[in-house]
Design a protein around this motif. Structure first.
Motif, PDB file in Angstrom:
ATOM      1  N   LYS A 146       0.824  -1.215   0.000  1.00 17.19           N
ATOM      2  CA  LYS A 146       0.000   0.000   0.000  1.00 17.19           C
ATOM      3  C   LYS A 146       0.857   1.264   0.000  1.00 17.19           C
ATOM      4  O   LYS A 146       0.591   2.204  -0.749  1.00 17.19           O
ATOM      5  N   ARG A 147       1.886   1.270   0.852  1.00 16.02           N
ATOM      6  CA  ARG A 147       2.763   2.442   0.957  1.00 16.02           C
ATOM      7  C   ARG A 147       3.448   2.730  -0.378  1.00 16.02           C
ATOM      8  O   ARG A 147       3.449   3.864  -0.861  1.00 16.02           O
ATOM      9  N   LEU A 148       4.013   1.702  -0.992  1.00 12.20           N
ATOM     10  CA  LEU A 148       4.767   1.893  -2.224  1.00 12.20           C
ATOM     11  C   LEU A 148       3.859   2.125  -3.429  1.00 12.20           C
ATOM     12  O   LEU A 148       4.177   2.933  -4.302  1.00 12.20           O
ATOM     13  N   SER A 149       2.728   1.432  -3.489  1.00 12.42           N
ATOM     14  CA  SER A 149       1.850   1.592  -4.654  1.00 12.42           C
ATOM     15  C   SER A 149       1.262   3.003  -4.728  1.00 12.42           C
ATOM     16  O   SER A 149       0.994   3.509  -5.814  1.00 12.42           O
ATOM     17  N   LYS A 150       1.080   3.644  -3.573  1.00  6.65           N
ATOM     18  CA  LYS A 150       0.598   5.027  -3.577  1.00  6.65           C
ATOM     19  C   LYS A 150       1.626   5.971  -4.180  1.00  6.65           C
ATOM     20  O   LYS A 150       1.268   6.970  -4.805  1.00  6.65           O
ATOM     21  N   VAL A 155      -0.565   9.281 -10.050  1.00  6.58           N
ATOM     22  CA  VAL A 155       0.130  10.211  -9.172  1.00  6.58           C
ATOM     23  C   VAL A 155       1.280  10.849  -9.942  1.00  6.58           C
ATOM     24  O   VAL A 155       1.937  10.181 -10.740  1.00  6.58           O
ATOM     25  N   GLU A 156       1.515  12.131  -9.693  1.00  7.71           N
ATOM     26  CA  GLU A 156       2.613  12.812 -10.380  1.00  7.71           C
ATOM     27  C   GLU A 156       3.941  12.127 -10.042  1.00  7.71           C
ATOM     28  O   GLU A 156       4.248  11.874  -8.874  1.00  7.71           O
ATOM     29  N   GLY A 157       4.686  11.789 -11.069  1.00  6.02           N
ATOM     30  CA  GLY A 157       5.963  11.094 -10.885  1.00  6.02           C
ATOM     31  C   GLY A 157       5.833   9.583 -10.890  1.00  6.02           C
ATOM     32  O   GLY A 157       6.826   8.872 -10.875  1.00  6.02           O
ATOM     33  N   GLY A 158       4.621   9.081 -10.905  1.00  2.89           N
ATOM     34  CA  GLY A 158       4.400   7.638 -10.937  1.00  2.89           C
ATOM     35  C   GLY A 158       4.487   7.108 -12.364  1.00  2.89           C
ATOM     36  O   GLY A 158       4.449   7.869 -13.326  1.00  2.89           O
ATOM     37  N   SER A 159       4.640   5.794 -12.476  1.00  3.45           N
ATOM     38  CA  SER A 159       4.695   5.214 -13.813  1.00  3.45           C
ATOM     39  C   SER A 159       3.991   3.856 -13.825  1.00  3.45           C
ATOM     40  O   SER A 159       3.943   3.166 -12.814  1.00  3.45           O
ATOM     41  N   HIS A 160       3.488   3.518 -14.980  1.00  2.00           N
ATOM     42  CA  HIS A 160       2.785   2.249 -15.136  1.00  2.00           C
ATOM     43  C   HIS A 160       3.732   1.069 -14.902  1.00  2.00           C
ATOM     44  O   HIS A 160       3.361   0.089 -14.261  1.00  2.00           O
ATOM     45  N   VAL A 169       5.621  -3.428  -8.752  1.00  2.00           N
ATOM     46  CA  VAL A 169       5.213  -3.539  -7.353  1.00  2.00           C
ATOM     47  C   VAL A 169       4.065  -4.538  -7.217  1.00  2.00           C
ATOM     48  O   VAL A 169       4.060  -5.375  -6.313  1.00  2.00           O
ATOM     49  N   GLN A 170       3.098  -4.463  -8.125  1.00  2.00           N
ATOM     50  CA  GLN A 170       1.974  -5.403  -8.109  1.00  2.00           C
ATOM     51  C   GLN A 170       2.440  -6.846  -8.280  1.00  2.00           C
ATOM     52  O   GLN A 170       2.011  -7.732  -7.551  1.00  2.00           O
ATOM     53  N   ASP A 171       3.302  -7.084  -9.252  1.00  3.93           N
ATOM     54  CA  ASP A 171       3.804  -8.433  -9.509  1.00  3.93           C
ATOM     55  C   ASP A 171       4.576  -8.978  -8.315  1.00  3.93           C
ATOM     56  O   ASP A 171       4.432 -10.149  -7.950  1.00  3.93           O
ATOM     57  N   ALA A 172       5.404  -8.139  -7.700  1.00  3.02           N
ATOM     58  CA  ALA A 172       6.177  -8.561  -6.529  1.00  3.02           C
ATOM     59  C   ALA A 172       5.246  -8.937  -5.382  1.00  3.02           C
ATOM     60  O   ALA A 172       5.432  -9.971  -4.731  1.00  3.02           O
ATOM     61  N   TYR A 173       4.239  -8.120  -5.145  1.00  2.00           N
ATOM     62  CA  TYR A 173       3.274  -8.383  -4.069  1.00  2.00           C
ATOM     63  C   TYR A 173       2.538  -9.693  -4.305  1.00  2.00           C
ATOM     64  O   TYR A 173       2.432 -10.532  -3.408  1.00  2.00           O
ATOM     65  N   GLU A 174       2.039  -9.901  -5.511  1.00  2.00           N
ATOM     66  CA  GLU A 174       1.298 -11.121  -5.825  1.00  2.00           C
ATOM     67  C   GLU A 174       2.178 -12.366  -5.724  1.00  2.00           C
ATOM     68  O   GLU A 174       1.748 -13.401  -5.223  1.00  2.00           O
ATOM     69  N   TYR A 175       3.425 -12.268  -6.186  1.00  2.00           N
ATOM     70  CA  TYR A 175       4.344 -13.406  -6.122  1.00  2.00           C
ATOM     71  C   TYR A 175       4.632 -13.786  -4.668  1.00  2.00           C
ATOM     72  O   TYR A 175       4.599 -14.959  -4.298  1.00  2.00           O
ATOM     73  N   LEU A 176       4.875 -12.779  -3.825  1.00  2.00           N
ATOM     74  CA  LEU A 176       5.174 -13.059  -2.426  1.00  2.00           C
ATOM     75  C   LEU A 176       3.962 -13.588  -1.673  1.00  2.00           C
ATOM     76  O   LEU A 176       4.097 -14.422  -0.785  1.00  2.00           O
ATOM     77  N   LEU A 177       2.772 -13.128  -2.027  1.00  2.00           N
ATOM     78  CA  LEU A 177       1.565 -13.675  -1.403  1.00  2.00           C
ATOM     79  C   LEU A 177       1.400 -15.154  -1.747  1.00  2.00           C
ATOM     80  O   LEU A 177       0.962 -15.948  -0.923  1.00  2.00           O
ATOM     81  N   GLU A 178       1.766 -15.507  -2.956  1.00  3.80           N
ATOM     82  CA  GLU A 178       1.607 -16.887  -3.400  1.00  3.80           C
ATOM     83  C   GLU A 178       2.700 -17.805  -2.863  1.00  3.80           C
ATOM     84  O   GLU A 178       2.428 -18.917  -2.436  1.00  3.80           O
ATOM     85  N   PHE A 179       3.948 -17.344  -2.884  1.00  3.98           N
ATOM     86  CA  PHE A 179       5.069 -18.228  -2.565  1.00  3.98           C
ATOM     87  C   PHE A 179       5.870 -17.835  -1.327  1.00  3.98           C
ATOM     88  O   PHE A 179       6.676 -18.625  -0.862  1.00  3.98           O
TER      89      PHE A 179
END
Length: 98
Positions: free
Chosen positions: A32-36, A42-47, A53-63
């Motif tokens: 949550k902290r990093l995705s914000k 958000v200005e300065g953010g990128s797809h 960040v999303q992929d890392a979170y999902e991978y760690l939740l799974e494994f």
């Protein structure tokens, strides 16, 4: 089999350093902290950064739940389950009955 390098890369992508005990609450807070900060709206953010960040979170939740990972040079990953202790050292998996 778990990939130590991918788990470490995912933890680093979420901003973790040192020794980390991975549980759902810790992951959720870091995500949550990093995705914000990196969200495309958000200005300065990128797809790309947000997707990483999303992929890392999902991978760690799974494994990664229940693992303790040392992100230093020692390259040790420990997982405890029932009566079995499993750890990876220098890319090789070791298992011991407790």
């Amino acid at each position: 089999m778990l990939e130590l390098s991918k788990i470490k890369k995912s933890l680093c992508a979420l901003g973790f350093k040192g020794e980390v005990s991975i549980n759902q609450d810790v992951l959720k807070q870091a995500y949550k902290r990093l995705s914000k900060k990196v969200h495309p709206d958000v200005e300065g953010g990128s797809h790309d950064a947000f997707k990483q960040v999303q992929d890392a979170y999902e991978y760690l939740l799974e494994f990664g739940l229940g693992l303790t990972v040392d992100l230093s040079e020692h390259k040790v990953l420990v997982k405890q389950g029932d009566d079995l202790l499993t750890y990876l050292l220098a890319g090789r998996e070791y298992r011991y009955r407790i």
